[in-house]
Design a protein around this motif. Structure first.
Motif, short mmCIF file in Angstrom:
data_model
loop_
_atom_site.label_atom_id
_atom_site.label_comp_id
_atom_site.label_asym_id
_atom_site.label_seq_id
_atom_site.Cartn_x
_atom_site.Cartn_y
_atom_site.Cartn_z
N ALA A 111 0.83 -1.20 0.00
CA ALA A 111 0.00 0.00 0.00
C ALA A 111 0.87 1.25 0.00
O ALA A 111 2.04 1.23 0.38
CB ALA A 111 -0.92 0.01 1.22
N ALA A 112 0.27 2.36 -0.43
CA ALA A 112 0.88 3.69 -0.33
C ALA A 112 -0.17 4.65 0.18
O ALA A 112 -1.37 4.49 -0.10
CB ALA A 112 1.41 4.16 -1.68
N ILE A 113 0.28 5.65 0.94
CA ILE A 113 -0.61 6.71 1.40
C ILE A 113 -0.51 7.87 0.43
O ILE A 113 0.59 8.32 0.09
CB ILE A 113 -0.21 7.19 2.81
N LEU A 114 -1.64 8.35 -0.04
CA LEU A 114 -1.67 9.49 -0.96
C LEU A 114 -2.32 10.68 -0.24
O LEU A 114 -3.48 10.60 0.17
CB LEU A 114 -2.45 9.13 -2.22
N VAL A 115 -1.56 11.74 -0.06
CA VAL A 115 -2.05 12.96 0.59
C VAL A 115 -2.34 13.96 -0.52
O VAL A 115 -1.44 14.48 -1.17
CB VAL A 115 -1.01 13.52 1.58
N ILE A 116 -3.62 14.23 -0.72
CA ILE A 116 -4.06 14.99 -1.89
C ILE A 116 -4.30 16.45 -1.52
O ILE A 116 -5.17 16.78 -0.70
CB ILE A 116 -5.34 14.37 -2.48
N ASP A 117 -3.49 17.34 -2.10
CA ASP A 117 -3.75 18.79 -2.15
C ASP A 117 -4.00 19.45 -0.80
O ASP A 117 -4.85 20.36 -0.69
CB ASP A 117 -4.95 19.06 -3.06
N MET A 118 -3.25 19.06 0.22
CA MET A 118 -3.41 19.73 1.52
C MET A 118 -2.61 21.04 1.50
O MET A 118 -1.61 21.20 2.19
CB MET A 118 -2.98 18.80 2.64
N GLN A 119 -3.11 21.96 0.70
CA GLN A 119 -2.46 23.24 0.42
C GLN A 119 -3.28 24.38 1.01
O GLN A 119 -4.48 24.25 1.26
CB GLN A 119 -2.32 23.42 -1.09
N HIS A 120 -2.62 25.52 1.20
CA HIS A 120 -3.29 26.66 1.83
C HIS A 120 -4.54 27.08 1.08
O HIS A 120 -5.52 27.50 1.71
CB HIS A 120 -2.32 27.84 1.95
N ASP A 121 -4.55 26.98 -0.24
CA ASP A 121 -5.71 27.44 -1.01
C ASP A 121 -6.94 26.55 -0.86
O ASP A 121 -8.01 26.88 -1.39
CB ASP A 121 -5.34 27.59 -2.49
N PHE A 122 -6.79 25.44 -0.13
CA PHE A 122 -7.93 24.58 0.18
C PHE A 122 -8.17 24.45 1.68
O PHE A 122 -9.30 24.20 2.11
CB PHE A 122 -7.73 23.18 -0.41
#
Length: 202
Positions: free
Chosen positions: A15-26
């Protein structure tokens, strides 16, 4: 949703963990595309990533990025989205609380799906990964689009439901229902770690 997600075969392989778009604009309260609850999921994502790293599983980040000339937005802005994630702005940066570590992977993407026009598939195959655990934002946009493409490429998809946030609560709930129906499995992070044979996050 969680009860049905707990049934079925255990994912095989890696398995892999995918961290999607945890950016300031969201994530920020005043973000142009704010996702309610995004700040609340940060501790759970941090614990999951730490557990994965300790077990030798890869952690992969996506970062949405658009050129200042707006030539790679496609039709997004025509359908009501606010200008966001423009190169050279603070909004494009991953929040400090989830800053990638040296051995993590970071992929730039121009569209919703983590797979579209990126080398995510190539990276996953190189890492021997066949199971994706999705976290981040937005449940109803980039998370759902990535789940769909992952399934179509024959990856087992798991969404950690307490590690995702949507553009509204209603759209978040609807996206989780849709993902759990046909695109993957939806479960709390504690079930994810148990399913993958990992220690529970500390």
């Amino acid at each position: 949703m969680s009860d049905s997600a707990a049934s079925g075969p255990r994912p095989a392989g890696r398995a892999a963990i995918l961290v999607i778009d945890m950016q300031h604009d969201f994530v920020d309260d005043d973000a142009p595309i704010a996702c309610p609850g995004a700040q609340d999921i940060v501790p759970a994502i941090r614990r999951l990533c730490a557990t994965a790293r300790a077990a030798g599983l890869p952690v992969i980040y996506t970062r949405e990025s658009h050129r200042r000339q707006r030539v790679d937005f496609g039709l997004e802005l025509e359908y009501g989205e606010t200008l966001h994630c423009v190169e050279g702005t603070r909004g494009i940066e991953i929040i400090d609380e989830l800053a990638p570590e040296p051995d993590d992977y970071v992929l730039i993407k121009r569209r919703y799906s983590g797979f579209f026009a990126t080398d995510l598939d190539l990276l996953l195959r190189g890492l021997g990964v066949d199971t994706l655990v999705l976290t981040g934002v937005a449940t109803d946009v980039c998370v759902r689009a990535t789940a769909q493409d992952g399934l179509q490429l024959d990856y087992r998809v798991i969404v950690a439901e307490d590690c995702v946030a949507g553009t509204s609560r209603a759209r978040h709930d609807a996206a989780l229902e849709h993902i759990g129906y046909v695109l993957g499995r939806v479960m709390p992070v504690a079930q994810v770690t148990a399913l993958l044979g990992l220690d529970h996050p500390r």
